[in-house]
Write a protein that holds these residues in place. Structure first.
Motif, PDB file in Angstrom:
ATOM      1  N   ALA A   6       0.836  -1.212   0.000  1.00 50.82           N
ATOM      2  CA  ALA A   6       0.000   0.000   0.000  1.00 50.82           C
ATOM      3  C   ALA A   6       0.866   1.255   0.000  1.00 50.82           C
ATOM      4  N   PHE A   7       1.971   1.223   0.745  1.00 53.10           N
ATOM      5  CA  PHE A   7       2.870   2.377   0.781  1.00 53.10           C
ATOM      6  C   PHE A   7       3.492   2.624  -0.585  1.00 53.10           C
ATOM      7  N   LYS A   8       3.939   1.551  -1.242  1.00 55.41           N
ATOM      8  CA  LYS A   8       4.541   1.691  -2.577  1.00 55.41           C
ATOM      9  C   LYS A   8       3.521   2.185  -3.592  1.00 55.41           C
ATOM     10  N   ARG A   9       2.262   1.705  -3.459  1.00 55.66           N
ATOM     11  CA  ARG A   9       1.225   2.124  -4.389  1.00 55.66           C
ATOM     12  C   ARG A   9       0.916   3.609  -4.260  1.00 55.66           C
ATOM     13  N   ASP A  10       0.924   4.110  -3.029  1.00 59.54           N
ATOM     14  CA  ASP A  10       0.581   5.516  -2.785  1.00 59.54           C
ATOM     15  C   ASP A  10       1.821   6.374  -2.514  1.00 59.54           C
ATOM     16  N   LEU A  11       2.964   5.955  -3.026  1.00 60.47           N
ATOM     17  CA  LEU A  11       4.209   6.666  -2.742  1.00 60.47           C
ATOM     18  C   LEU A  11       4.155   8.128  -3.170  1.00 60.47           C
ATOM     19  N   SER A  12       3.569   8.387  -4.336  1.00 65.10           N
ATOM     20  CA  SER A  12       3.498   9.774  -4.827  1.00 65.10           C
ATOM     21  C   SER A  12       2.665  10.642  -3.886  1.00 65.10           C
ATOM     22  N   LEU A  13       1.607  10.068  -3.291  1.00 60.82           N
ATOM     23  CA  LEU A  13       0.780  10.826  -2.349  1.00 60.82           C
ATOM     24  C   LEU A  13       1.537  11.095  -1.051  1.00 60.82           C
ATOM     25  N   TRP A  14       2.303  10.113  -0.594  1.00 57.27           N
ATOM     26  CA  TRP A  14       3.106  10.304   0.609  1.00 57.27           C
ATOM     27  C   TRP A  14       4.146  11.397   0.396  1.00 57.27           C
ATOM     28  N   LEU A  15       4.699  11.473  -0.809  1.00 55.90           N
ATOM     29  CA  LEU A  15       5.711  12.496  -1.102  1.00 55.90           C
ATOM     30  C   LEU A  15       5.108  13.896  -1.032  1.00 55.90           C
ATOM     31  N   PHE A  16       3.823  14.006  -1.394  1.00 59.70           N
ATOM     32  CA  PHE A  16       3.155  15.302  -1.292  1.00 59.70           C
ATOM     33  C   PHE A  16       3.057  15.759   0.163  1.00 59.70           C
ATOM     34  N   CYS A  17       3.020  14.813   1.085  1.00 65.44           N
ATOM     35  CA  CYS A  17       2.897  15.152   2.509  1.00 65.44           C
ATOM     36  C   CYS A  17       4.216  15.585   3.130  1.00 65.44           C
ATOM     37  N   VAL A  18       5.326  15.251   2.471  1.00 67.15           N
ATOM     38  CA  VAL A  18       6.634  15.506   3.068  1.00 67.15           C
ATOM     39  C   VAL A  18       6.871  16.983   3.390  1.00 67.15           C
ATOM     40  N   PRO A  19       6.615  17.938   2.467  1.00 65.14           N
ATOM     41  CA  PRO A  19       6.856  19.352   2.818  1.00 65.14           C
ATOM     42  C   PRO A  19       6.056  19.813   4.033  1.00 65.14           C
ATOM     43  N   GLY A  20       4.779  19.415   4.113  1.00 60.83           N
ATOM     44  CA  GLY A  20       3.964  19.804   5.261  1.00 60.83           C
ATOM     45  C   GLY A  20       4.479  19.222   6.560  1.00 60.83           C
ATOM     46  N   VAL A  21       4.904  17.954   6.517  1.00 58.30           N
ATOM     47  CA  VAL A  21       5.435  17.310   7.718  1.00 58.30           C
ATOM     48  C   VAL A  21       6.721  17.994   8.168  1.00 58.30           C
ATOM     49  N   VAL A  22       7.601  18.305   7.201  1.00 55.92           N
ATOM     50  CA  VAL A  22       8.874  18.954   7.522  1.00 55.92           C
ATOM     51  C   VAL A  22       8.642  20.336   8.127  1.00 55.92           C
ATOM     52  N   LEU A  23       7.758  21.133   7.505  1.00 49.18           N
ATOM     53  CA  LEU A  23       7.479  22.481   8.010  1.00 49.18           C
ATOM     54  C   LEU A  23       6.831  22.429   9.398  1.00 49.18           C
ATOM     55  N   THR A  24       5.919  21.476   9.595  1.00 55.20           N
ATOM     56  CA  THR A  24       5.285  21.331  10.906  1.00 55.20           C
ATOM     57  C   THR A  24       6.313  20.970  11.970  1.00 55.20           C
TER      58      THR A  24
END
Length: 311
Positions: A17-35
């Protein structure tokens, strides 16, 4: 063996599931880093509330004083005043500003002419884009006893000019209702989104059964946006002591200070003006803890009463 096989299967499904939605998880990275940078790293400074801060010694080198600054705040003559003013402003603003966006969204959603609806939406959205500094400048000018539009109208009617900003009995009403004017249109956007998700078939079936517009709103529209309204109410209750600093400070003066001094303005004065960082941190931490407790209580009560909650 079966338990181990089950764990392996679950782990395999999670990885796929993680590999399938990898592109979506990457979209979350900037928000997680800034938070993490702006919300979690600064928590290191919370210990200032328990230390007598010395800039030369640094945070860890400053002496530990425990709950001294909390006791100092609780015994301060400003404690009761700031808590009272903050609660009154917050509750007054919540009671007025929370239902109005819902009413506006329901009224415009039932409006027959879409062209007029768009015009009204644009007019009500516009004040939200006015900065706080400009807004406070406008308020001061409009209510000025010498050149203010309100007082000019009053003078033309034979009524004496009033210095509204110097009258503490008017200050809270000015603060809250100008905030309502500025935020109602924008706050209604989320309710428009919720109303847009209602199936048109429900309205059509109700109309066939002879339902009036009021009945459509009462039995279809209102129940549909109730979960959204509940979540927003819980979030607002969780920040009941966190009134914005800028507007209160800019509208504050020595004549209305007894009603305009709130926690955020007091923290600014003792922290930055008086350079008492430890004391201001203690007050801010107390404020945050109270908000957190209120959020948990309101969320639990909402979950029991309506089944809607944040978690």
């Amino acid at each position: 063996m079966k338990a181990n096989q089950t764990k392996v299967k679950k782990k395999g499904r999670t990885v796929r599931a993680f590999k399938r939605d990898l592109s979506l998880w990457l979209f979350c990275v900037p928000g997680v880093v800034l938070t993490f940078i702006f919300s979690y790293i600064p928590m290191y400074g919370i210990q200032l509330a328990f230390r007598r801060y010395n800039a030369k010694a640094g945070i860890l080198g400053s002496p530990w004083v425990g709950l001294y600054y909390f006791q100092r705040f609780f015994s301060s003559p400003y404690f009761g005043t700031t808590i009272k003013n903050t609660l009154i402003l917050s509750l007054y603003g919540l009671l007025v500003s929370f239902p109005l966006p819902i009413i506006l969204a329901l009224m415009l959603n039932s409006l027959r002419f879409k062209k007029y609806r768009k015009v009204i939406q644009t007019v009500t959205y516009a004040p939200n884009f006015i900065s706080t500094v400009v807004m406070c400048g406008m308020i001061t000018l409009f209510l000025s006893p010498s050149i203010g539009v309100i007082n000019q109208i009053m003078k033309s009617m034979g009524i004496d000019a009033v210095n509204f900003m110097a009258k503490k009995e008017y200050w809270r009403h000015i603060y809250v209702w100008t905030g309502v004017w500025q935020s109602t249109g924008w706050s209604s956007v989320i309710y428009f989104a919720a109303l847009a998700g209602i199936s048109p078939e429900l309205h059509e079936a109700a109309k066939v059964d002879g339902a009036t517009k009021f009945q459509l709103i009462r039995y279809i529209d209102l129940p549909s946006i109730l979960p959204t309204a509940t979540i927003l109410l819980i979030m607002n209750c969780g920040s009941i002591l966190s009134i914005g600093f800028e507007k209160a400070y800019l509208l504050q003066n020595s004549l209305n200070g007894s009603v305009s001094e709130i926690i955020s303005t007091y923290v600014y004065k003792v922290g930055l003006v008086n350079n008492d960082m430890s004391y201001s941190t203690a007050i801010g931490l107390f404020n945050t803890v109270v908000n957190l407790v209120l959020l948990i209580i309101v969320n639990k009560a909402s979950d029991k009463m309506s089944g809607n909650s944040l978690w």
